[in-house]
Design an enzyme around this catalytic site. Structure first.
Site, short mmCIF file in Angstrom:
data_model
loop_
_atom_site.label_atom_id
_atom_site.label_comp_id
_atom_site.label_asym_id
_atom_site.label_seq_id
_atom_site.Cartn_x
_atom_site.Cartn_y
_atom_site.Cartn_z
CD GLU A 147 -3.12 1.10 2.03
OE1 GLU A 147 -3.07 0.31 2.98
OE2 GLU A 147 -4.11 1.83 1.80
CD GLU A 153 -2.04 7.00 7.20
OE1 GLU A 153 -2.17 5.77 7.17
OE2 GLU A 153 -2.95 7.78 6.88
CG ASP A 180 -6.12 4.38 0.12
OD1 ASP A 180 -6.75 5.42 -0.15
OD2 ASP A 180 -6.31 3.72 1.16
CB THR A 181 -8.82 7.02 -4.22
OG1 THR A 181 -9.73 6.67 -3.16
CG2 THR A 181 -8.98 6.04 -5.37
CG PHE A 182 -7.20 8.96 2.25
CD1 PHE A 182 -7.90 10.08 2.71
CD2 PHE A 182 -6.03 8.59 2.93
CE1 PHE A 182 -7.45 10.79 3.81
CE2 PHE A 182 -5.58 9.31 4.03
CZ PHE A 182 -6.29 10.42 4.47
CG HIS A 183 -2.94 6.83 1.43
ND1 HIS A 183 -2.63 7.44 2.62
CD2 HIS A 183 -3.57 5.66 1.77
CE1 HIS A 183 -3.05 6.68 3.64
NE2 HIS A 183 -3.62 5.60 3.14
NE ARG A 212 -8.02 7.52 6.05
CZ ARG A 212 -7.55 6.47 5.36
NH1 ARG A 212 -8.37 5.60 4.83
NH2 ARG A 212 -6.26 6.30 5.22
CD GLU A 241 -8.60 2.01 4.08
OE1 GLU A 241 -8.02 1.29 4.87
OE2 GLU A 241 -8.02 2.69 3.20
MN MN Z 1 -6.04 2.17 2.44
#
Ligand code: MN
Length: 297
Positions: A147, A153, A180-183, A212, A241
């Site tokens: 990931e 993070e 991961d689209t958020f990151h 999120r 997520e």
């Molecule tokens: Mn994730």
């Protein structure tokens, strides 16, 4: 068609038998194809029973973890690095025993805010160790999916392209990217371009909004993301997520800084996410067909 999954912490952060059963039932009821369990402790779980329940419901399963500071395989401390390998090997066995084929999450280094820049030695130690772990995983029919998370993070892999370089350095054909689209929304120059660039190495995807919470209520351009996934012919798993202070895992909630309650009704959230992803993928497919249609009168 991609299987659409959901992260177990939408339902519960508990590994108690009753909670796991309810998590599976909710996953099915909300229309998902796959459940992603995080930090399931095999010592406290009836793994055989859970595997049977997953199979009975015809669900797929994936496992995600983030290595802890005292189990960081990039560490120069041999005991710490060895503990990391132990955790990865246990996770491989758990994934296989549950009937899964994928491990995702932060596997290259520890999960959490770092206050120092990573070193090339750290990178090399991590790549060398993961190359060996990936062989163990391969023998178990499991892939490792790294990931790529934002700078707060992890300090080692923050962009998909860094992930590609890292995978190349492992020399392994059993290590892929977990995007991961958020990151990506935080770190990538362009999320769609990054997906296209990483195309054939993407093994797993997290669909998460910028805060999120409910998909479509933040600032992520999901149309561009579904277009890019469609353009590269991605047919592998996508999991929703989302975190809220409503469901707290002492460890993960702090590392991912979940302070606000972005939702209270997880079934409403899950049903909405399932529909949002399915419609997003279908719309992207229709757009791709339209732009390719060579209509003549
Ligand atoms: Mn994730």
């Amino acid at each position: 068609m991609s299987r659409i999954g959901i992260h177990s912490f939408v339902w519960s952060a508990s590994s108690a038998q009753g909670d796991l059963e309810r998590t599976l039932a909710n996953t099915k009821e909300a229309g998902f194809d796959l459940i992603e369990f995080s930090y399931l402790d095999p010592a406290n779980v009836d793994v055989g029973g859970l595997a049977r329940r997953i199979a009975d419901l015809k669900l797929g399963v994936a496992i995600s973890i983030g290595l802890p500071a005292d189990g960081d395989i990039s560490s120069a401390d041999k005991a710490v690095a060895a503990r990391g390998v132990e955790i990865l090997n246990e996770t491989i066995a758990l994934t296989r025993d549950l009937g899964g084929q994928k491990i995702g999450g932060i596997l290259s280094t520890s999960h959490g805010l770092q206050t120092q820049a990573p070193t090339r030695d750290q990178w090399n130690r991590s790549a060398g160790t993961l190359a060996k772990v990936a062989e163990t995983a391969k023998a178990a029919g499991v892939t490792l999916n790294l990931e790529i998370v934002n700078r707060f993070e992890s300090n080692l892999l923050n962009t998909a392209s860094q992930g590609l370089a890292f995978i190349a350095d492992t020399g392994s054909d059993n290590i892929f990217l977990h995007l991961d689209t958020f990151h990506m929304n935080i770190e990538e120059a362009d999320v769609g371009l990054a997906i296209r660039h990483a195309a054939d190495k993407i093994g797993y995807v997290h669909i998460g909004e910028s805060h999120r919470g409910f998909l479509g209520t933040g600032n992520i351009d999901f149309a561009a993301i579904f277009d890019a996934l469609t353009a590269i012919g991605y047919r592998d798993d996508l999991s929703f997520e989302s975190f809220s202070s409503k469901i707290v895992d002492e460890n993960l909630s702090r590392k991912t800084a979940i302070w606000r309650n972005l939702w209270a009704d997880n079934m409403e959230l899950a049903r909405h996410a399932r529909a949002f992803i399915a419609i997003g993928l279908e719309t992207a497919q229709r757009k791709a067909e339209l732009v390719a249609s060579r209509h003549r009168p």
